[in-house]
Design an enzyme around this catalytic site. Structure first.
Site, PDB file in Angstrom:
ATOM      1  N   GLN A  77      39.000  35.884  31.929  1.00  0.00           N
ATOM      2  CA  GLN A  77      39.243  34.366  32.491  1.00  0.00           C
ATOM      3  C   GLN A  77      37.995  33.849  32.965  1.00  0.00           C
ATOM      4  O   GLN A  77      38.001  33.206  34.099  1.00  0.00           O
ATOM      5  CB  GLN A  77      40.302  34.626  33.375  1.00  0.00           C
ATOM      6  CG  GLN A  77      41.720  34.461  32.572  1.00  0.00           C
ATOM      7  CD  GLN A  77      41.939  33.188  31.656  1.00  0.00           C
ATOM      8  OE1 GLN A  77      41.270  32.153  31.891  1.00  0.00           O
ATOM      9  NE2 GLN A  77      42.548  33.406  30.591  1.00  0.00           N
ATOM     10  N   SER A  78      36.825  34.324  32.560  1.00  0.00           N
ATOM     11  CA  SER A  78      35.559  34.046  33.203  1.00  0.00           C
ATOM     12  C   SER A  78      35.202  32.522  33.302  1.00  0.00           C
ATOM     13  O   SER A  78      35.399  31.703  32.276  1.00  0.00           O
ATOM     14  CB  SER A  78      34.283  34.632  32.807  1.00  0.00           C
ATOM     15  OG  SER A  78      33.024  34.067  32.957  1.00  0.00           O
ATOM     16  N   ASN A  79      35.091  32.114  34.280  1.00  0.00           N
ATOM     17  CA  ASN A  79      34.732  30.432  34.470  1.00  0.00           C
ATOM     18  C   ASN A  79      33.219  30.269  34.121  1.00  0.00           C
ATOM     19  O   ASN A  79      33.051  29.353  33.670  1.00  0.00           O
ATOM     20  CB  ASN A  79      35.039  29.836  36.056  1.00  0.00           C
ATOM     21  CG  ASN A  79      36.270  30.136  36.262  1.00  0.00           C
ATOM     22  OD1 ASN A  79      37.228  29.695  35.715  1.00  0.00           O
ATOM     23  ND2 ASN A  79      36.495  30.744  37.392  1.00  0.00           N
TER      24      ASN A  79
END
Ligand SMILES: *Cc1c(COP(=O)(O)O)cnc(C)c1O
Length: 328
Positions: A77-79
């Site tokens: 879920q890396s922004n």
């Protein structure tokens, strides 16, 4: 003092300056005199966030190197990966993301957006991340795809300089506060805010809430990044270890696993101010800030600025939707 950050090549991506807003209702609720928020969740690029500022400098370098493909790495879920994929699309680069963990059966949240934005995704186990990154780099290079490697979280000197510039931007918005609080992970944001505060003579206490590692490790890494940056760009600022303040009391069960307090903080911001935090970074930092007010570490007569670093797309990740709807 002679500092010319403006001489460092940069392309414009973000909508700047980001707004600063006063949170009156939430200030009353948590019991602090004055609460402000710096809206770096509104930097604008594909839902924005703090990485967009860093990418303004990193992409300028990638372009000057004649790169064709951006590579970076992160969690599922890396922004950072989502913003890198968006910047790549906007400036005509290919984008390869090395994501750690098991590929989920369904894409949601940031991972879904990575796909929409056209990124190629390579999966690996966390232990294998460094070697996988090197292999992917070699492979792209041999295929003539001119890779440019963006470090984890965009946290090298260029990424830190972007946040020094952001701190100068905040000072120019004429907001003086006793405390500045935000989440800290790969350290570039904090390194930059600390350097920026020295450059413009801001005396606020700058507190990074660690989301994933022991304070001492993060503090040492940030100090090292600051000193490397000061040396590389001949900045005339003095930073010592007392300027780099990290609190690791809110790690719970670790990265990406929200505590009850993290969840409550997200709900408080949403239901008192209509502001969406994220379940991994800003939720944790907000929970820390609220607890520090409760304990009196941040005194009730203080003025506090919470720096919103973005990340709300992760709220729409399947696991987090479930978690947040099952608490009540
Ligand atoms: C990456 C990220 C952070 C942490 O910033 P660092 O510069 O890596 O310390 C904080 N909040 C959000 C939403 C992020 O995506």
């Amino acid at each position: 003092m002679k500092v010319s950050l403006s001489a460092i090549p940069r392309i414009r991506i973000a909508n700047l300056p980001t707004p600063v807003e006063k949170l009156t209702r939430l200030a009353t609720k948590i019991g602090v005199r004055e609460l402000w928020i710096k809206r770096d969740d509104l930097t604008g690029l594909a839902f924005g966030g703090n990485k967009t500022r860093k990418l303004e400098y990193l992409l300028a370098e990638a372009i000057s190197h004649g790169a064709k493909t951006l590579i970076t790495a992160g969690a599922v879920q890396s922004n950072h990966c989502r913003q890198t994929a968006a910047a790549a699309a906007k400036f005509g680069f290919d984008c390869v993301l090395v994501l750690t963990g098991e590929p989920p059966t369904r894409y949601s949240g940031n991972l879904f957006l990575d796909h929409l934005l056209g990124a190629e995704i390579v999966w690996c186990q966390k232990e294998a991340r460094e070697t996988t990154l090197q292999e992917v780099f070699q492979h792209l290079w041999q295929a003539g795809r001119r890779p440019y490697l963006i470090p984890y979280g965009g946290s090298n000197s260029l990424g830190a300089l972007a946040y020094a510039q952001a701190m100068i931007e905040l000072a120019e918005q004429d907001i003086r506060v006793d405390w500045i609080v935000f989440p800290s992970s790969s350290g570039g944001t904090q390194a930059g805010i600390v350097m920026g505060s020295k450059i413009c003579g801001v005396n606020s206490r700058i507190l990074g809430i660690s989301v994933d590692r022991p304070a001492i490790d993060l503090q040492n890494w940030i100090l090292q990044l600051i000193h490397t940056t000061i040396d590389s760009y001949s900045l005339s600022v003095n930073v010592s270890s007392e300027d780099v303040w990290v609190n690791d009391a809110y790690l719970g069960e670790g990265y990406g696993i929200p505590t009850q307090a993290d969840i409550q903080a997200v709900l408080d911001f949403a239901r008192t101010e209509g502001i969406l935090l994220d379940p991994v970074y800003t939720g944790r930092a907000a929970a820390g800030m609220i607890d520090l007010v409760k304990r009196g570490t941040i005194p009730p007569d203080a003025s506090v600025l919470f720096w919103h670093t973005g990340g709300s797309p992760a709220l729409f990740a399947e696991g987090y939707v479930k978690l947040f709807t099952s608490v009540e």
